[in-house]
Motif scaffolding. Structure first.
Motif, PDB file in Angstrom:
ATOM      1  N   SER A 278      33.523  22.717  44.332  1.00  0.00           N
ATOM      2  CA  SER A 278      32.569  23.044  44.764  1.00  0.00           C
ATOM      3  C   SER A 278      31.928  24.551  44.405  1.00  0.00           C
ATOM      4  CB  SER A 278      32.728  23.342  46.293  1.00  0.00           C
ATOM      5  OG  SER A 278      33.149  22.056  46.812  1.00  0.00           O
ATOM      6  N   ALA A 279      32.152  24.704  43.264  1.00  0.00           N
ATOM      7  CA  ALA A 279      31.734  26.087  42.513  1.00  0.00           C
ATOM      8  C   ALA A 279      30.076  26.026  42.568  1.00  0.00           C
ATOM      9  CB  ALA A 279      32.018  26.355  41.183  1.00  0.00           C
ATOM     10  N   ASP A 280      29.370  24.992  42.326  1.00  0.00           N
ATOM     11  CA  ASP A 280      28.002  25.209  42.142  1.00  0.00           C
ATOM     12  C   ASP A 280      27.874  23.756  42.852  1.00  0.00           C
ATOM     13  OD1 ASP A 280      25.598  24.805  41.689  1.00  0.00           O
ATOM     14  OD2 ASP A 280      25.779  24.998  39.312  1.00  0.00           O
ATOM     15  N   PRO A 281      26.958  23.851  44.070  1.00  0.00           N
ATOM     16  CA  PRO A 281      26.723  22.824  44.803  1.00  0.00           C
ATOM     17  C   PRO A 281      25.890  21.869  43.984  1.00  0.00           C
ATOM     18  CG  PRO A 281      26.429  24.458  46.129  1.00  0.00           C
ATOM     19  CD  PRO A 281      26.732  25.105  44.728  1.00  0.00           C
ATOM     20  N   SER A 282      24.869  22.460  43.236  1.00  0.00           N
ATOM     21  CA  SER A 282      24.042  21.503  42.371  1.00  0.00           C
ATOM     22  C   SER A 282      24.744  20.932  41.335  1.00  0.00           C
ATOM     23  CB  SER A 282      22.850  22.471  41.857  1.00  0.00           C
ATOM     24  OG  SER A 282      23.371  23.309  40.774  1.00  0.00           O
ATOM     25  N   ALA A 283      25.626  21.309  40.990  1.00  0.00           N
ATOM     26  CA  ALA A 283      26.405  20.627  39.861  1.00  0.00           C
ATOM     27  C   ALA A 283      26.862  19.248  40.445  1.00  0.00           C
ATOM     28  CB  ALA A 283      27.409  21.301  39.276  1.00  0.00           C
ATOM     29  N   ALA A 284      27.394  19.031  41.833  1.00  0.00           N
ATOM     30  CA  ALA A 284      27.695  17.916  42.173  1.00  0.00           C
ATOM     31  C   ALA A 284      26.714  17.059  42.897  1.00  0.00           C
ATOM     32  CB  ALA A 284      28.578  18.232  43.202  1.00  0.00           C
ATOM     33  N   THR A 285      25.371  17.632  42.930  1.00  0.00           N
ATOM     34  CA  THR A 285      24.409  16.893  43.392  1.00  0.00           C
ATOM     35  C   THR A 285      23.719  15.945  42.152  1.00  0.00           C
ATOM     36  OG1 THR A 285      23.752  18.715  44.646  1.00  0.00           O
ATOM     37  CG2 THR A 285      22.118  17.091  44.782  1.00  0.00           C
ATOM     38  N   PRO A 286      23.950  14.644  42.604  1.00  0.00           N
ATOM     39  CA  PRO A 286      23.603  13.684  41.546  1.00  0.00           C
ATOM     40  C   PRO A 286      22.129  13.778  40.980  1.00  0.00           C
ATOM     41  CG  PRO A 286      24.583  12.585  43.387  1.00  0.00           C
ATOM     42  CD  PRO A 286      24.304  13.981  43.771  1.00  0.00           C
ATOM     43  N   THR A 287      21.109  14.195  41.538  1.00  0.00           N
ATOM     44  CA  THR A 287      19.948  14.075  41.284  1.00  0.00           C
ATOM     45  C   THR A 287      19.388  15.391  40.288  1.00  0.00           C
ATOM     46  OG1 THR A 287      19.255  15.052  43.268  1.00  0.00           O
ATOM     47  CG2 THR A 287      18.805  12.567  43.254  1.00  0.00           C
ATOM     48  N   THR A 288      20.112  16.387  40.467  1.00  0.00           N
ATOM     49  CA  THR A 288      19.940  17.540  39.921  1.00  0.00           C
ATOM     50  C   THR A 288      20.061  17.364  38.155  1.00  0.00           C
ATOM     51  OG1 THR A 288      21.998  18.517  40.153  1.00  0.00           O
ATOM     52  CG2 THR A 288      20.402  19.205  41.889  1.00  0.00           C
ATOM     53  N   ALA A 289      21.097  16.593  38.101  1.00  0.00           N
ATOM     54  CA  ALA A 289      21.805  16.402  36.826  1.00  0.00           C
ATOM     55  C   ALA A 289      20.877  17.042  35.638  1.00  0.00           C
ATOM     56  CB  ALA A 289      21.787  14.942  36.471  1.00  0.00           C
ATOM     57  N   ALA A 290      20.308  16.325  34.908  1.00  0.00           N
ATOM     58  CA  ALA A 290      19.659  16.915  33.555  1.00  0.00           C
ATOM     59  C   ALA A 290      18.165  16.966  34.011  1.00  0.00           C
ATOM     60  CB  ALA A 290      19.923  16.094  32.320  1.00  0.00           C
ATOM     61  N   ALA A 291      17.560  16.901  35.284  1.00  0.00           N
ATOM     62  CA  ALA A 291      16.269  16.652  35.380  1.00  0.00           C
ATOM     63  C   ALA A 291      15.708  18.032  35.584  1.00  0.00           C
ATOM     64  CB  ALA A 291      16.020  15.622  36.393  1.00  0.00           C
ATOM     65  N   ALA A 292      15.631  19.013  34.707  1.00  0.00           N
ATOM     66  CA  ALA A 292      15.196  20.386  34.822  1.00  0.00           C
ATOM     67  C   ALA A 292      13.716  20.097  34.665  1.00  0.00           C
ATOM     68  CB  ALA A 292      15.657  21.063  33.738  1.00  0.00           C
ATOM     69  N   PRO A 293      12.852  20.550  35.716  1.00  0.00           N
ATOM     70  CA  PRO A 293      11.405  20.654  35.533  1.00  0.00           C
ATOM     71  C   PRO A 293      11.180  21.512  34.749  1.00  0.00           C
ATOM     72  CG  PRO A 293      12.005  22.080  37.367  1.00  0.00           C
ATOM     73  CD  PRO A 293      13.448  21.546  36.783  1.00  0.00           C
ATOM     74  N   GLY A 294       9.761  21.053  33.908  1.00  0.00           N
ATOM     75  CA  GLY A 294       9.231  21.658  33.044  1.00  0.00           C
ATOM     76  C   GLY A 294       9.385  21.679  31.666  1.00  0.00           C
ATOM     77  N   SER A 295      10.075  20.295  31.507  1.00  0.00           N
ATOM     78  CA  SER A 295      10.842  20.123  30.134  1.00  0.00           C
ATOM     79  C   SER A 295      10.359  18.745  29.915  1.00  0.00           C
ATOM     80  CB  SER A 295      12.322  20.290  30.473  1.00  0.00           C
ATOM     81  OG  SER A 295      12.730  20.036  29.014  1.00  0.00           O
ATOM     82  N   PRO A 296       9.048  18.499  29.266  1.00  0.00           N
ATOM     83  CA  PRO A 296       8.656  16.882  28.996  1.00  0.00           C
ATOM     84  C   PRO A 296       9.676  16.437  27.779  1.00  0.00           C
ATOM     85  CG  PRO A 296       7.110  18.828  28.180  1.00  0.00           C
ATOM     86  CD  PRO A 296       8.014  19.421  29.082  1.00  0.00           C
ATOM     87  N   ALA A 297      10.172  17.334  26.944  1.00  0.00           N
ATOM     88  CA  ALA A 297      10.878  16.832  25.883  1.00  0.00           C
ATOM     89  C   ALA A 297      12.001  16.045  26.309  1.00  0.00           C
ATOM     90  CB  ALA A 297      11.386  18.038  25.134  1.00  0.00           C
TER      91      ALA A 297
ATOM     92  N   ASP B 149      36.144  18.738  37.393  1.00  0.00           N
ATOM     93  CA  ASP B 149      35.716  19.210  36.302  1.00  0.00           C
ATOM     94  C   ASP B 149      34.340  18.935  36.429  1.00  0.00           C
ATOM     95  OD1 ASP B 149      35.502  20.153  33.716  1.00  0.00           O
ATOM     96  OD2 ASP B 149      37.391  18.899  33.029  1.00  0.00           O
ATOM     97  N   VAL B 150      33.688  19.272  35.093  1.00  0.00           N
ATOM     98  CA  VAL B 150      32.198  19.276  35.143  1.00  0.00           C
ATOM     99  C   VAL B 150      31.854  17.871  35.341  1.00  0.00           C
ATOM    100  CG1 VAL B 150      30.361  19.373  33.573  1.00  0.00           C
ATOM    101  CG2 VAL B 150      32.063  21.413  33.448  1.00  0.00           C
ATOM    102  N   GLY B 151      30.961  17.787  36.144  1.00  0.00           N
ATOM    103  CA  GLY B 151      30.279  16.251  36.443  1.00  0.00           C
ATOM    104  C   GLY B 151      30.815  15.529  37.451  1.00  0.00           C
ATOM    105  N   VAL B 152      32.145  15.895  38.138  1.00  0.00           N
ATOM    106  CA  VAL B 152      33.296  15.238  39.011  1.00  0.00           C
ATOM    107  C   VAL B 152      32.867  15.820  40.185  1.00  0.00           C
ATOM    108  CG1 VAL B 152      35.476  14.393  39.102  1.00  0.00           C
ATOM    109  CG2 VAL B 152      34.570  14.798  37.208  1.00  0.00           C
ATOM    110  N   SER B 153      32.857  15.021  41.247  1.00  0.00           N
ATOM    111  CA  SER B 153      32.909  15.561  42.555  1.00  0.00           C
ATOM    112  C   SER B 153      33.950  14.560  43.283  1.00  0.00           C
ATOM    113  CB  SER B 153      31.448  15.374  43.226  1.00  0.00           C
ATOM    114  OG  SER B 153      31.460  14.111  43.618  1.00  0.00           O
ATOM    115  N   ALA B 154      34.070  14.795  44.532  1.00  0.00           N
ATOM    116  CA  ALA B 154      35.272  14.097  45.545  1.00  0.00           C
ATOM    117  C   ALA B 154      34.941  12.715  45.401  1.00  0.00           C
ATOM    118  CB  ALA B 154      35.425  14.549  46.860  1.00  0.00           C
TER     119      ALA B 154
END
Lengths: 551, 299
Positions: free
Chosen positions: A53-72, A144-149
């Motif tokens: 739980s260090a970073d709640p966003s890291a465990a939030t599925p939808t945040t993943a790689a979908a950074a806004p403003g990056s069409p590439a 670890d990274v990308g893993v939640s409960a």
């Protein structure tokens, strides 16, 4: 005038001084080296986010790689585990087929143990450290990274939008295969109580976009699974630093040299080695011609095959370098015709090979014993592209078994296995009946998309072994600890000391098929025995299998 | 370097080279046509070729239209898009030629994308307007009806275009616009109609080239783009101004590839195109030095 000259001297000396400083380069190189050392010595950048739980966003599925403003790079999550599907409610559906039953219960089928550990091999020593194992009763957490409960995010980078470069035909299908594997695993209970979630990123076949995808995914997913991307040849400077396990598609030989990559299919050199050995021992031609695509991977394939054929006393009488943009192959047909080899080996790309075949057909010429071509020529969807000419004279080599007509009894243990049936059932379940057509044949039988299914299953099995304490380091050790039977013919293992190459071939065997006429007059493949096997002692080769051992 | 080459092998290599050169020549004709009116290198040609061939493929292979109807449909669409490009050219009269050239390249990329959207996600090879079978054997090679048909078409179009430019009133107007557009306009020559008309013809020629080339090289935008690059090389020999010399230049490029690739001379991988590159280099040098003379060769 004198003042101007003085300023000229000042300018000249300043320029020389700057040039000298720039050319010496010592300080900046030293600095970057120090920075690297510091980075290496300190904990991995993602270590902090691996704490629970260090970073709640890291465990939030939808945040993943979908950074806004990056069409590439546009990641999306097609396999978000829905609440309704998070329970193994569909187990009964999965077990409608014998394959489903088998996979769900991990009961080995005759001659096939999909996704389970095979017998240890003499060439696959265990890892240096202890292999992690699950602690019974321990609750899941963000280990670890990308893993939640309750979730494990896995990533894939594909050239899905590269419209004329394997994009829609292969990369899109690859994602659908991965999606099907993830859905099947989740429906069957997930991985030790966690559901898999697939995060995708489209690099359009562009390495720069691929790097952007990687940067977005590395801190959000636990591991990467087989992806159709050129990135796997150039990302080796990052994986060991970031400690991201990547079960890769295996296209490039450099993937076998990366300790954090686990190639999931045999690359061109390995195919060339196997098919040359098989040709020498089974067909026994006196002379051979080789055509290859003029790119580094296929030049290397040609060199490996030439060496092997020469060792077997077979003369290579002509080599023809093809260009992928070749408008006409008549001149190469003429070159081969003049040299008149008994047999032709092809390590090339479908377009020039198809042109060669068409031109050879119009010239009413063929080598006495026919052709053997790499897996690209054996993709079942490609039959019509090569025309009638290829039937009964063209062999192809591929990493996995390919389902064929039920009358092809030789193929039972390689292509028509329970795991193959499961793969087909799950693809249709996930993607609908469109898979009955061209895309299905591609998805089911293309060895890269097959690798996607196989290695997602292997990743899940390896993760399950660690239970609650799932870590990237642990995943690497588990993957390297034993051999993994794919259930569709081949067994994979990645030697802990060296994932590379010929003495530690990560595939124990390959398959030879021959183009024949289907019952409806179309194109079909037929299994040709014996199989080429890299090392008969090193894998889980069924005792009954007919093999040619390449020592 | 020549190692035990029999006459039959050499003859075959020459025949193969001529027919490979014909593929380039077909593409070169459209390039020359559009350059011949307003001195713009039309990089929209590969796009027009691919799109024309795509229309032909859709009409003949998917809709089941007769080959001749599909052929006319493809050529008409090529002419239409060529005319649109010509109209854009008129609007860009004050632009630097290089910018207009880049604009035509974007048109190609747009048409590539559109074709990708229409075509199935596999490589396709449309049926030949001359039939997919039939032919005869010469030396060690087999010449198909398609190759013969393409070769004859290419020669006829080259002669026709050369005749129109050198012998007709239309040709005189085209040459006048090419030499000095403003002066031609003051003489009452309708500049706009001619630019749009000639670019429409260039579009039609490109589409015809695409239809005749794609049964052999497959209907793949990037492959046809590379064919166009070799065609550009061939047409440079005539300073992009002469249909006849563009034809000869393209055949020379094909011949060098046929002879070097046919196993007669082994130069090693990647060097097979060396002869073609040499032809291009000589052509650029020759055209550069003799450009003024060549400008008045109206074939």
């Amino acid at each position: 005038m004198a003042l101007r000259r003085r300023w000229s001297y000042v300018a000249l000396f300043s320029t020389l001084a700057m040039l000298g400083a720039a050319c010496s380069g010592g300080s900046s190189k030293e600095a970057s080296k120090k920075a690297d050392n510091t980075q290496a010595a300190s904990p991995a950048p993602n270590a902090s986010s691996s704490t629970p739980s260090a970073d709640p966003s890291a465990a939030t599925p939808t945040t993943a790689a979908a950074a806004p403003g990056s069409p590439a790079a546009t990641p999306s999550s097609p396999s978000t585990p829905a609440a309704g599907s998070s329970t193994p409610a569909n187990k009964s559906a999965a077990s409608n087929t014998p394959a489903g039953k088998q996979a769900a219960s991990n009961t080995p089928a005759p001659g096939a143990k999909p996704g389970t550990a095979a017998a240890p091999t003499p060439h696959a020593p265990g890892p240096a450290g202890a292999v992690p194992s699950a602690t019974p009763g321990k609750a899941n957490y963000a280990s670890d990274v990308g893993v939640s409960a309750d979730t494990i995010r896995i990533g894939t980078i594909n050239m899905t939008s590269a419209t004329r470069s394997l994009g829609p035909a292969l990369a899109g299908v690859q994602e659908q295969n991965l999606d099907a594997a993830v859905k099947y695993i989740n429906r069957s209970g997930g991985v030790s109580g966690r559901k898999l979630q697939l995060v995708t990123c489209d690099d359009g076949g562009d390495i720069a976009r691929g790097r952007a995808c990687y940067e977005k995914l590395k801190d959000n997913v636990f591991a990467l699974v087989p992806s159709l991307t050129w990135l796997t040849d150039v990302i080796h400077d990052r994986l060991p630093k970031d400690k991201v396990p990547w079960l890769s598609w295996g296209w490039f030989k450099s993937e076998y040299e990366d300790p954090w990559m686990f190639p999931c299919h045999a690359n061109g050199m390995r195919e060339a080695s196997q098919v040359a050995d098989w040709t020498a021992k089974v067909l026994k031609p006196a002379t051979v011609g080789i055509m290859y695509l003029n790119v580094s991977e296929d030049i290397a394939a040609k060199d490996v095959a030439t060496k092997q054929l020469k060792a077997a006393g077979i003369k290579v009488v002509e080599t023809v370098a093809q260009e992928w943009d070749s408008p006409d192959e008549s001149q190469h047909v003429l070159a081969m015709r003049t040299a008149n080899p008994d047999f032709i080996l092809s390590f090339s790309w479908p377009a020039p090979v198809a042109k060669f075949m068409h031109d050879a057909s119009t010239q009413h010429w063929q080598p006495k014993l026919g052709f053997a071509a790499n897996h690209l020529t054996g993709d079942p969807g490609y039959g019509p592209i090569f025309g009638e000419y290829i039937k009964d004279k063209t062999y192809t080599i591929t990493s996995w078994g390919v389902p064929t007509d039920p009358s092809d009894t030789d193929n039972a243990e390689g292509g028509n296995t329970a795991e193959q049936q499961l793969l087909r059932d799950e693809l249709i379940r996930t993607n609908g009946r469109e898979y009955q057509g061209f895309k299905w044949r591609y998805a089911g039988y293309h060895h890269i998309t097959q690798s996607g299914w196989v290695c997602t299953r292997i990743l899940a099995k390896a993760a399950e072994q660690m239970g609650a304490d799932l870590t990237r380091d642990g995943q690497k050790k588990v993957l390297e600890s034993k051999a993994w039977d794919s259930g569709i013919g081949s067994t994979l293992y990645w030697n802990a000391a060296d994932h590379n190459a010929n003495q530690n071939y990560s595939y124990n065997r390959e398959f030879i098929y021959k183009w024949i006429s289907a019952k409806d007059g179309g194109w079909d493949l037929k299994r040709i025995l014996p199989d080429p096997v890299f090392d008969c002692k090193s894998g889980n080769i069924p005792a009954a299998a007919k093999t040619i051992c390449n020592s | 370097m020549v190692i035990g080459v029999t006459a039959a092998v050499f003859e075959s290599a020459v025949i193969i080279g001529i027919f490979t050169g014909t593929i380039y020549a077909m593409m070169a004709l459209g390039i020359v046509a559009s350059f011949r009116i307003n001195r713009v290198v039309n990089l929209g040609i590969p796009g027009l070729a691919v799109f024309g061939a795509t229309v032909y493929f859709e009409m003949s292979n998917v809709w089941g239209a007769p080959v001749l109807v599909a052929l006319l449909g493809g050529v008409a669409v090529g002419a239409l898009f060529g005319a649109i490009l010509g109209l854009c050219n008129l609007k860009m009269t004050a632009w630097p030629r290089g910018f207009v050239m880049i604009f035509t390249l974007t048109a190609s990329l747009f048409l590539f994308g559109w074709s990708d959207k229409i075509l199935p996600p596999i490589q396709v090879s449309p049926a030949s307007p001359f039939g997919d079978s039939g032919g005869f054997k010469v030396a060690l090679t087999y010449v198909s009806n398609h190759q013969i048909g393409t070769f004859i078409t290419c020669i006829l179009v080259t002669l026709l275009m050369g005749f129109v430019v050198s012998k007709t009133r239309i040709g005189i107007y085209v040459r006048a616009i090419y030499d000095d557009g403003d002066s031609a306009a003051t003489l009452g020559i309708p500049l706009g109609y001619f630019v749009v008309g000639v670019w429409a013809v260039a579009g039609a020629l490109a589409a015809l080239a695409g239809i005749l080339v794609s049964p052999r090289v497959t209907l793949d935008p990037y492959l046809i783009l590379f064919v166009t690059i070799w065609a550009l090389a061939g047409s440079i020999l005539g300073g992009l101004e002469s249909f006849g010399i563009a034809f000869v230049g393209s055949i020379l490029v094909g011949l060098s590839q046929g002879i070097l690739g046919g196993g007669i001379i082994h130069l090693g991988p990647g060097l097979e195109n060396l002869g073609a590159i040499a032809v291009v280099a000589i052509a650029v040098f020759y055209a550069g030095v003799k450009r003024r003379d060549l400008a008045h060769i109206q074939t």
